[in-house]
Motif scaffolding. Sequence first.
Motif, PDB file in Angstrom:
ATOM      1  N   CYS A 231       0.876  -1.185  -0.100  1.00  0.00           N
ATOM      2  CA  CYS A 231       0.104   0.048   0.075  1.00  0.00           C
ATOM      3  C   CYS A 231       0.819   1.374   0.192  1.00  0.00           C
ATOM      4  O   CYS A 231       2.024   1.134   0.227  1.00  0.00           O
ATOM      5  N   LEU A 257      -4.484   3.875   4.043  1.00  0.00           N
ATOM      6  CA  LEU A 257      -3.763   3.250   3.200  1.00  0.00           C
ATOM      7  C   LEU A 257      -4.368   2.710   1.848  1.00  0.00           C
ATOM      8  O   LEU A 257      -5.634   2.276   2.192  1.00  0.00           O
ATOM      9  N   PRO A 259      -4.326   0.291  -1.176  1.00  0.00           N
ATOM     10  CA  PRO A 259      -3.523  -0.699  -1.733  1.00  0.00           C
ATOM     11  C   PRO A 259      -3.144  -0.768  -3.228  1.00  0.00           C
ATOM     12  O   PRO A 259      -4.027   0.058  -3.888  1.00  0.00           O
ATOM     13  N   ASP A 260      -2.322  -0.981  -3.796  1.00  0.00           N
ATOM     14  CA  ASP A 260      -1.813  -1.226  -5.267  1.00  0.00           C
ATOM     15  C   ASP A 260      -3.229  -1.890  -5.913  1.00  0.00           C
ATOM     16  O   ASP A 260      -3.439  -3.100  -5.486  1.00  0.00           O
ATOM     17  N   SER A 265      -8.737   4.621  -0.028  1.00  0.00           N
ATOM     18  CA  SER A 265      -7.974   4.167   1.316  1.00  0.00           C
ATOM     19  C   SER A 265      -9.020   3.412   2.320  1.00  0.00           C
ATOM     20  O   SER A 265     -10.146   3.412   2.390  1.00  0.00           O
TER      21      SER A 265
END
Lengths: 337, 353
Positions: A231, A257, A259-260, A265
Motif C-alpha cells: 500500500c 492506506l 493498496p496497489d 483508502s
Amino acid sequence: MSQSEILSQEFELGFTYTRSTGPVVGRFLTALRDRNIVGIKGSDGAVYVPPMEYDPNTAEELSEFVEVGQAGEVVSWCWVSEPRESHPHDTAFAWAMIKLDGADIPMVHSVRVEREADMKTGMRVKVQWADEPRGHITDIACFVVEGAESPLGAAGMNAKREMITGMEAPIYLKYHFTAGAATSRFLGKVRQGKLVGQRCPSCNNVYIPPRGSCAACGVATEEEVEVADKCTLESFTIVYIPIPNNPIQPPYIIANLIPDGANISFIHLLSECVNEEIHIGQRVQAVWKPEAEWTYAMDNIKYFKPIDEPDVPIEQIGKIPAAGVPAAGAPVTGREG
Amino acid sequence: MRDIAIVSYAQSDCVRDAGARNEVELIMPVIKNALGAVGLNNAQDVDFTCSGSCDYQQGAAFAFVLGVDALGAVPPIKESHVEMDAAWALYEAILKIRMGHADSALVYGFGKSSPGELPAVLSQQLDPYYLGPLWVDSVSLAAMQARLMLDQGLISEQDMAEVVVRSRRNAMANNPHAQLKGEVSTESLLAQDRWVSPLRKHDCAPVSDGATAMVICDLEKAHAWGVPYAIIRGIDHRMETHNLGARDLTRSRSTEQAAAACGVANGEVEIAELYAPFSHQEIILTKALGLSETTTVNPSGGVLAGNLMMASGLSRIGEVAQRIIAGECKRGVAHATSGPCLQHNLVTVLEAA
Ligand SMILES: [Zn+2]
C-alpha cells in the motif's frame, strides 16, 4: 461473481447513561426511595403521578407536589404471558395503567398476579416496594392485589437523607448483526489471505473494503478485483492517548492506506517503524498473522510495515496498479509469511 | 403557495429478514427505481435529498450516513436526514421546495428491524425516567389501548379481526410487496390464542425489512420532465404528550387536528392509507379522519401486511399517489404515525392533477 456465505454475529450495544433528574423527577424518585409516592398538580388541578415538569396542555411549569396513596385502581391492562428478557419480571405478569388514590392521571407499571383470570379492569392494587429502594422507578417492584399479604417494610425510614439528583439508566440492546453481501464476500476472501475489492462500472474506481456501491456514482458494484497487500500511505496520525478498552498501547500509528490496485483508502495500523520518520507517500506492506489464525477479520493483518521502495508522489497516490509501482523497476514480490 | 407533485414512488418487498443485504444494498434498488421512473440517474439530478431511518433498529451507529453511499453524492449534494419515519423527511423536503430552496427532491426511508428485538428497541423511545427503565414494549402499550376500547364498548374483537381479514385480502389483491396476505376468516382469527392479551399476534403488524423512495417536485418541473403526477394538496402533523395516562387513548386527537389543518374534509376521500400497526388503531384513525363508508381504507393492506419501521409512513403516501397517478381515483388521504399508541401523526391529502 461467487456466492459466499452470509456472515453474522451476535452483539450487545450498551449505552451506560447516567441522567440528572432535575427538581421534579428528583423529588418523585426521592420520595420513592423513602417509600412514598408524590404527584404534581397540573394547570387544571389534576394530579399527575409520576409528576410532570410542565403541564401537557398549557406548558406551564409545575411545582405543587401532592402526596398520593400507595393503592389505586387498574384503568387498563394487558397480560404478558411470555415476558421479554428486558422486562422486569421473568414469569407472566400484567402491565397496567393504575390510577392511585388521590391521583387523576394513571401511571404505567407492572402488576403481579398468578394468572390472567386474576386481572380485571377496575380492580384495586397496591404498591409492592423493592427490598432496597434507591431512588429509581423500579423501587416500585410491582403492584399486587390490594388485599394480598406483602412482605413490606416500614415506610419513610429516613427522610433526612439527601435529595436524589441523578439516576443510572443503562440501556443494553442485543442484536444479531448481518454483514452486507459485499462485506461478507470481502471477509470471506480475507479469511483466505486475499484483499478483494469491487470496481465501479461507471468511474472504474476500486473500493476496498467494498460496500456494494460506488459512493461517488451511486451505482451498484459487483466486479471483484484482487488488490495487492502493498500500500501507499495516504495519511496517518500518531495516537498518544490510551483509548478505553483498546489493547494497543500508545504511541501507535493509524494510517489511511491505499493498496496497489485500489483507489480508495482503508484504515489500519503501522508498526515496525520509527514513528517520527513516517510520511505521506511512503510504501508499506501487510504483516499477516500465521495462516492457521486467519479468520473473517481485517486483523488477519497484524499491521503494515514500511518497505524499501521509493515514495509515491502525492499526485500518484491512489493510482498505482495491482502489479505495483510501474516505473520503479522493483520486482513485484508475493506477500511474506 | 407552490403546488408540489409526487412523480414517482418505489418500494421494496417487505421481508421478515433481509439477511445479508446492508443499508446500501436495501436502499439502492428502490432509489434507482424511483429516479429511473422519471428518467433520472442519481441524486445529482434532484435539488435536495432527505431520508428517514433509525439507527437503533439495526444497532449500527450512523447507519443512515452509510445509506448516502447509495446516492451518488460526489460532487456533494444537499442532503438531510430525520431520525423518524421518512414521511417526515417528505415534510422537510416539501418545506425546502416551498421556501424556494429546491425545485425537486428525492425522499427515501429504510428500516432493517430484523437484527434487533423491535418492541424492546421501541421501548427506549419512551420517557427515560419513568417508562424507559421498565422496558415497557410497544406491543404491550398498544394492548392496553385496545383494552380501554374494548372495555368501553367502542370496538369488539370481531371488529379487530375484520380489520385483519380486510388487510390480508387487500394485500393479496393489490400489493405485490406484502409480507402477510391471503384469505382468512374472522372465525379462524378469533380462534387463535391471545398473545399480549387482549391482542392476538395477527392484531400486530409484522416485523419487516425494506426500503421505500419517492421523487417530488414543483409542477413546472413535473411538466418539464413530462411525467404524470399526483398533487400534495395538504400536509400537517401534530404530536401528543409523552404521558400516556394524560392522553385519551381511545381517540387520536393529533390526527383529528392534522386532518382539520390539511383539509381532509374539503372533498370526497376515495381511498385512505393509514399507518395502523395494530388492528384497533385502524378503527381509531378511520374515525379521527372522519372517513365514511364510501372510503376504501388501506387498499394495499396497510402495515398489518408489512411494516417497514421508518419507511412505511412514506409508503402510505406513495401508495395513494400511485393509485391517483394510475387514474384509479381522484382524491385520497395518507396517514403516518410515530411513537407509542399513535402519539405523533402526519396527514397528507393527495389529488389528481
Ligand atoms: Zn463510480
